[in-house]
Design an enzyme around this catalytic site. Structure first.
Site, PDB file in Angstrom:
ATOM      1  N   HIS A 119       1.288  -1.437   0.032  1.00  0.00           N
ATOM      2  CA  HIS A 119      -0.066   0.236  -0.276  1.00  0.00           C
ATOM      3  C   HIS A 119       0.466   1.264  -0.415  1.00  0.00           C
ATOM      4  O   HIS A 119       1.923   2.005   1.216  1.00  0.00           O
ATOM      5  CB  HIS A 119      -0.894  -0.611   1.295  1.00  0.00           C
ATOM      6  N   ARG A 128      -0.537   4.632  -0.574  1.00  0.00           N
ATOM      7  CA  ARG A 128      -1.019   5.151  -0.102  1.00  0.00           C
ATOM      8  C   ARG A 128      -1.504   6.762  -1.011  1.00  0.00           C
ATOM      9  O   ARG A 128      -1.665   7.390  -0.297  1.00  0.00           O
ATOM     10  CB  ARG A 128      -0.733   5.941   1.260  1.00  0.00           C
ATOM     11  N   HIS A 173      -2.510 -13.077   1.614  1.00  0.00           N
ATOM     12  CA  HIS A 173      -2.532 -12.669   3.173  1.00  0.00           C
ATOM     13  C   HIS A 173      -3.103 -14.040   3.767  1.00  0.00           C
ATOM     14  O   HIS A 173      -4.091 -13.581   4.617  1.00  0.00           O
ATOM     15  CB  HIS A 173      -3.085 -11.637   4.005  1.00  0.00           C
ATOM     16  N   ASP A 182       2.217  -6.824   2.473  1.00  0.00           N
ATOM     17  CA  ASP A 182       0.619  -6.374   3.219  1.00  0.00           C
ATOM     18  C   ASP A 182       1.001  -5.613   3.635  1.00  0.00           C
ATOM     19  O   ASP A 182       0.681  -4.210   4.798  1.00  0.00           O
ATOM     20  CB  ASP A 182      -0.441  -6.790   3.922  1.00  0.00           C
ATOM     21  N   HIS A 185       0.483   3.539   8.663  1.00  0.00           N
ATOM     22  CA  HIS A 185      -0.793   4.818   9.148  1.00  0.00           C
ATOM     23  C   HIS A 185      -0.211   4.973   9.863  1.00  0.00           C
ATOM     24  O   HIS A 185       1.177   5.650  11.194  1.00  0.00           O
ATOM     25  CB  HIS A 185      -1.432   3.898   9.955  1.00  0.00           C
TER      26      HIS A 185
END
Ligand SMILES: [Zn+2]
Length: 444
Positions: A59, A61, A231, A304, A308
């Site tokens: 990710h 983002r 996953h 994965d 954050h």
């Protein structure tokens, strides 16, 4: 920057010792006692050389969540972790569900230069699970999208999943499913079991994952299409995949580093750095996942990587975001859990972290054996190092690692992407130098 490197005395995929000479974007010679005027010499005695790692599940983002990560910072994390290619998930804002967005993500990756960025297209418009996205337009765009996923969300409508499998079959693409039955996981916070009962957190049953995987392998068989399952986290999921492969169904599966190491007991700390989707499971699941990776039932390791910002992780468990960063630590976790335990050789690591993910994602330019003529995508790892992982080891924008204070084996020493260094002797190469080298490759 030199575009000639002479790597002296590395163990190729952990086996025979050889020198590697690169020039431009290629490996030009391998052998012993090589020399070359003008090459940057890297003393690699005791180091393992692997083809550059390929992550099928990252990710980045951007666009939309640049406070968490950008294409630049995420691929810097990739380079630090030995990755030379990442597949970027579609749950950005706007969602990567059109040719325009996937082309933008790819262009940002090309310009940054730290790794090859292959955008993943959304399966459904806006990840809403209602209508198929413009799969054909994304496939035909300059980004040549071949992997499609609503990751973060499950394509839970069986008819839409069937249609997606039918559509990607026409160009040899693959649907990567985030297997999570939504009704069985409403408000779920962690693995459903003894620990969740004790902590009073809403449980996430294994069957929520396993039932979707069972449905989807049967759909893939019915359609005659290719399915990839993201996953895997439970022993039961392994059983379903094993059954499907035995039956000849065209399915591949991934496991994350964190599901190979950590269990739901970590939630006892109520520290939301251990909150992830799918959740950490029981020790018997961890052991089943390791065995499945060792015997080939699970094809690949994918990170994965889910950055954050601190404010969404350093808060009450139930309010915290799901996800962990993983690019910088992946290779060390795989060495610690799989190589040190004798379950995988370094050649196996090259397979599960480079060759096979490149094949699944139809990335033809990477994931090759290290031989003369191959592209110079190479990672050198020092396997003898033991380090207590910490914030100093992170170079991405977010620091939500679950491994802080945990002892891990091995460290990436050098990463070459298309023949130029992105990580050199343990230090990330600066963005200006890398961008200039990438531009030279594009226009050279
Ligand atoms: Zn997911």
């Amino acid at each position: 920057m030199s575009t000639k490197f002479l790597i002296k005395g590395a163990r190729i995929e952990g086996g025979a010792v050889a020198d590697i000479l690169t020039s431009g974007t290629r490996i030009v010679e391998m052998g012993s006692q090589l020399s070359s005027a003008g090459a940057t010499v890297i003393e690699a005695d005791g180091f393992v050389a692997l083809p550059g790692l390929v992550d099928l599940h990252t990710h980045l983002r951007e666009p939309g969540f640049e406070q968490s990560e950008t294409v630049l910072t995420g691929t810097q994390a990739a380079a630090a972790g030995g990755f030379t290619a990442v597949f970027a998930m579609a749950n950005t804002n706007p969602v990567a569900d059109t040719a325009g967005v996937v082309e933008q993500v790819q262009r940002l990756g090309d310009e940054a230069g730290y790794a090859t960025v292959r955008p993943i297209g959304a399966v459904t418009r806006g990840l809403e699970g209602v209508q198929l996205a413009e799969l054909g337009a994304m496939a035909e765009s300059r980004a040549r999208v071949r992997v499609f996923s609503d990751d973060g969300k499950c394509v839970h409508d069986a008819l839409l999943m069937r249609r997606a499998l039918e559509y990607v079959k026409t160009f040899g693409g693959v649907v990567a499913q985030h297997a999570q039955e939504p009704r069985l996981t409403i408000d779920a916070q962690m693995n459903e079991g003894e620990v969740s009962a004790r902590l009073g957190l809403a449980g996430w049953p294994a069957v929520a994952e396993e039932s979707i995987i069972a449905r989807d392998v049967l759909l893939a068989e019915h359609v005659g299409s290719r399915l990839h399952v993201c996953h895997l986290s439970t022993a039961g999921s392994v059983d379903v995949i094993r059954w499907a492969k035995k039956r000849g169904i065209n399915v591949t599966a991934e496991v994350t580093p964190h599901h190979l190491l950590l269990t739901d007991a970590r939630a006892e700390s109520y520290d939301a750095k251990f909150k992830v989707n799918p959740p950490l499971r029981r020790q018997e699941d961890v052991l089943a996942l390791r065995d499945a990776l060792a015997d080939g039932t699970i094809d690949i390791v994918a990170t994965d990587h889910a950055p954050h910002p601190a404010e969404t992780k350093e808060c009450e468990w139930s309010a915290a975001a799901f996800g962990m960063v993983g690019l910088e630590s992946a290779l060390s976790v795989v060495q610690t859990t799989m190589v040190e335990t004798g379950l995988l050789s370094w050649a196996d690591v090259a397979r599960v972290l480079s060759k096979k993910p490149a094949q699944i994602g139809l990335l033809t330019t990477q994931g090759h054996d290290l031989v003369a003529g191959s592209s110079a995508n190479i990672v050198l790892v020092d396997p003898a190092v033991t380090r207590v992982f910490g914030r100093d080891n992170l170079v991405g924008r977010s620091h939500n690692t679950p491994y802080g204070g945990i002892e891990l084996r091995g460290a990436v020493h050098t990463t070459l992407h298309n023949g130029y260094a992105t990580m050199l002797q343990g230090s990330l190469v600066d963005a200006t130098t890398v961008a200039a080298a990438a531009e030279e490759v594009r226009h050279g």
